[in-house]
Design an enzyme around this catalytic site. Structure first.
Site, PDB file in Angstrom:
ATOM      1  N   GLU A 178       0.807  -1.226   0.000  1.00  0.00           N
ATOM      2  CA  GLU A 178       0.000   0.000   0.000  1.00  0.00           C
ATOM      3  C   GLU A 178       0.839   1.275   0.000  1.00  0.00           C
ATOM      4  O   GLU A 178       0.837   2.034   0.982  1.00  0.00           O
ATOM      5  CB  GLU A 178      -0.966  -0.002   1.191  1.00  0.00           C
ATOM      6  CG  GLU A 178      -1.907  -1.198   1.191  1.00  0.00           C
ATOM      7  CD  GLU A 178      -2.876  -1.226   2.369  1.00  0.00           C
ATOM      8  OE1 GLU A 178      -2.728  -0.393   3.283  1.00  0.00           O
ATOM      9  OE2 GLU A 178      -3.773  -2.071   2.368  1.00  0.00           O
ATOM     10  N   GLU A 364      -5.217  -8.570   0.576  1.00  0.00           N
ATOM     11  CA  GLU A 364      -5.831  -8.243   1.873  1.00  0.00           C
ATOM     12  C   GLU A 364      -7.313  -8.000   1.656  1.00  0.00           C
ATOM     13  O   GLU A 364      -7.712  -7.396   0.651  1.00  0.00           O
ATOM     14  CB  GLU A 364      -5.259  -6.955   2.494  1.00  0.00           C
ATOM     15  CG  GLU A 364      -3.918  -7.102   3.124  1.00  0.00           C
ATOM     16  CD  GLU A 364      -3.441  -5.812   3.790  1.00  0.00           C
ATOM     17  OE1 GLU A 364      -4.276  -5.012   4.257  1.00  0.00           O
ATOM     18  OE2 GLU A 364      -2.224  -5.612   3.829  1.00  0.00           O
TER      19      GLU A 364
HETATM   20  O1  IFM Z   1      -4.020  -3.142   9.206  1.00  0.00           O
HETATM   21  C1  IFM Z   1      -4.000  -2.638   7.914  1.00  0.00           C
HETATM   22  C2  IFM Z   1      -2.823  -3.177   7.142  1.00  0.00           C
HETATM   23  O2  IFM Z   1      -1.609  -2.904   7.778  1.00  0.00           O
HETATM   24  C3  IFM Z   1      -2.761  -2.553   5.764  1.00  0.00           C
HETATM   25  N1  IFM Z   1      -4.039  -2.679   5.097  1.00  0.00           N
HETATM   26  C4  IFM Z   1      -5.224  -2.328   5.809  1.00  0.00           C
HETATM   27  C5  IFM Z   1      -5.252  -3.011   7.162  1.00  0.00           C
HETATM   28  C6  IFM Z   1      -6.533  -2.623   7.924  1.00  0.00           C
HETATM   29  O3  IFM Z   1      -6.581  -1.253   8.109  1.00  0.00           O
END
Ligand code: IFM
Length: 457
Positions: A178, A364
């Protein structure tokens, strides 16, 4: 009689609905779970500094202990294995590997990840290694962090050492998690470490992160001959708050920075012209060869999907003249994030339509809700379970419609340190009692496990 875990499921779904070689994983990250912040030569990261600065983390907590995964990793991998997963996504804490500008690699840091990877392989879990999930060594931030172009070289040195040590055992590599958050939350809205607030700074940081990504792809390939290399982007479908032409135009501008700012250069199109015009002199300084480096071909794209963003025209807002709005009446998680499984499908299909990404992985996806521990110790997190089921079903339907999706990683195996929210938000399939470090699989985790073991529902 169905146990509570299988009661009132929102939709029927089975693992057999997916290809046999589909990758089923969970995602984690170093600072959020490891703890052991001062052990074995680890030095502070920007998150140690940020979280110990009063007012930065909502509950005043830090990742100094987190889930103590540094000591409990075997138990955690056992849990992942028992759930029937075949992959495990983790990240490397850079401050464990290098503890100073001219320092030699820290053998004890490397040893930890070496054991962890061996542990995954011994349990049939394919290791998916993220090289950067936001824990930049503080000593590099003291020299300007990602704003300083020299950090690209430092990152490549770190990547070289890690891939040399783990490359024989790890095939799947994610350069950055990200970059939007690294750049924008870290340097534009200041919500994340290092907590700066400047758009030109954020755009310069973003550019350096993306150049480091592209250079790392080539380096990883040179070190790991059969490597599969990608990046994990946080992307959102962008929707208009109304049918008005002004709101529709705002969607285009917003999408330009939120999504295309990353996707366009990764696939050889440079930064979107529309956004460059909007940011004017705040655009990043680009050196010769940078855009070619960023466009180094990838083996896959990782997509982190949580929710759609709804925007409206807002002429007073610099630079996009758009504003995120929260429409009433939408289903939301405890974070206020809209629950929209169809948004994931829409997003993945759009990415594939617009870019030559090759295989896509959902790296994710997950949700946070208030968890309640019952008298018998169980955690009936029906909403998180249903969020998971509905997103898997949406993904299954997208694949049936031709989407090139090859794997899914739930965020997250464990409740953990949720950055500026500290421990107030729980995203885990496993509940952590932070006082005792006891792990308890929630109903969502039990359901995922039953699904992975082939249960019919
Ligand atoms: O916890 C975070 C993660 O580190 C990166 N993506 C989003 C998740 C939830 O906010």
């Amino acid at each position: 009689m169905k146990t509570p875990i299988f009661k009132n499921l929102p939709v029927a779904i089975r693992r057999a609905d997916f290809a046999d070689d589909f990758v089923w994983g969970v995602s984690t990250s170093s600072y959020q779970i490891e703890g052991a912040a001062t052990l074995d030569g680890r030095v502070p990261s920007i998150w140690d500094t940020f979280s110990t600065t009063p007012g930065k983390v909502r509950d005043g907590s830090t990742g100094a202990e987190a889930c103590d995964h540094y000591h409990r990793w075997e138990e955690d991998l056992d849990l992942a294995q028992s759930m029937g997963l075949n992959a495990y996504r983790f990240s490397i804490a850079w401050p464990r590997i290098f503890n100073g500008v001219d320092a030699a690699p820290n053998a004890r840091g490397l040893e930890f990840y070496s054991k962890l990877v061996d542990g995954m392989l011994a349990r049939g879990l394919q290791p998916w290694c993220t090289l950067y999930h936001w824990d930049l060594p503080q000593y590099l931030q003291d020299q300007g962090g990602w704003e300083n172009r020299a950090t690209i070289a430092a990152y490549l040195q770190f990547v070289e050492v890690v891939t040399r040590h783990l490359g024989g055992r790890v095939r799947h590599w994610i350069t950055h998690n990200e970059p939007w958050c690294t750049a924008m939350h870290g340097n534009w809205d200041g919500m994340h470490a290092p907590g700066k607030r400047s758009l030109p700074l954020a755009l310069q940081v973003c550019h350096h992160v993306m150049v480091s990504h592209g250079r790392a792809v080539a380096l990883i390939r040179a070190q790991v001959p059969d490597a599969q290399v990608g990046i994990a982007l946080s992307l959102h479908p962008i929707r208009a708050a109304s049918d008005s032409a002004a709101d529709q135009a705002a969607v285009q501008r917003h999408d330009g920075l939120r999504n295309r700012w990353f996707l366009d250069p990764l696939y050889g199109r440079g930064y979107p012209q529309q956004v460059l015009e909007l940011v004017g002199d705040d655009a990043p300084r680009i050196e010769a060869g940078d855009m070619d480096a960023i466009a180094t071909p990838l083996d896959f794209l990782g997509v982190n999907y949580y929710f759609p963003e709804v925007v409206r025209d807002a002429p007073e807002q610099y630079p996009l003249r758009s504003e995120i709005v929260h429409l009433a009446g939408r289903e939301r998680t405890a974070f206020g994030w809209e629950v929209a499984p169809q948004g994931m499908v829409e997003l993945l299909q759009r990415i594939e339509r617009d870019y030559p990404t090759g295989p896509l992985y959902v790296t994710e996806n997950g949700s946070t809700y208030e968890d309640h521990v019952s008298a018998d110790g169980s955690i009936a997190d029906v909403q998180r379970r249903d969020y998971l089921i509905r997103h898997l079903a949406a993904m299954r339907d997208a694949i049936a419609a031709g989407a090139n999706i090859h794997g899914y990683f739930a965020w997250s195996l464990l409740d953990n340190f949720e950055w500026a929210e500290g421990y107030l938000r729980r995203f885990g399939l496993t509940y952590i009692d932070y006082a005792t470090q006891e792990r308890t699989l929630k109903h969502s985790g039990h359901w995922y496990s039953a699904f992975l073991h082939g249960a019919q529902n």
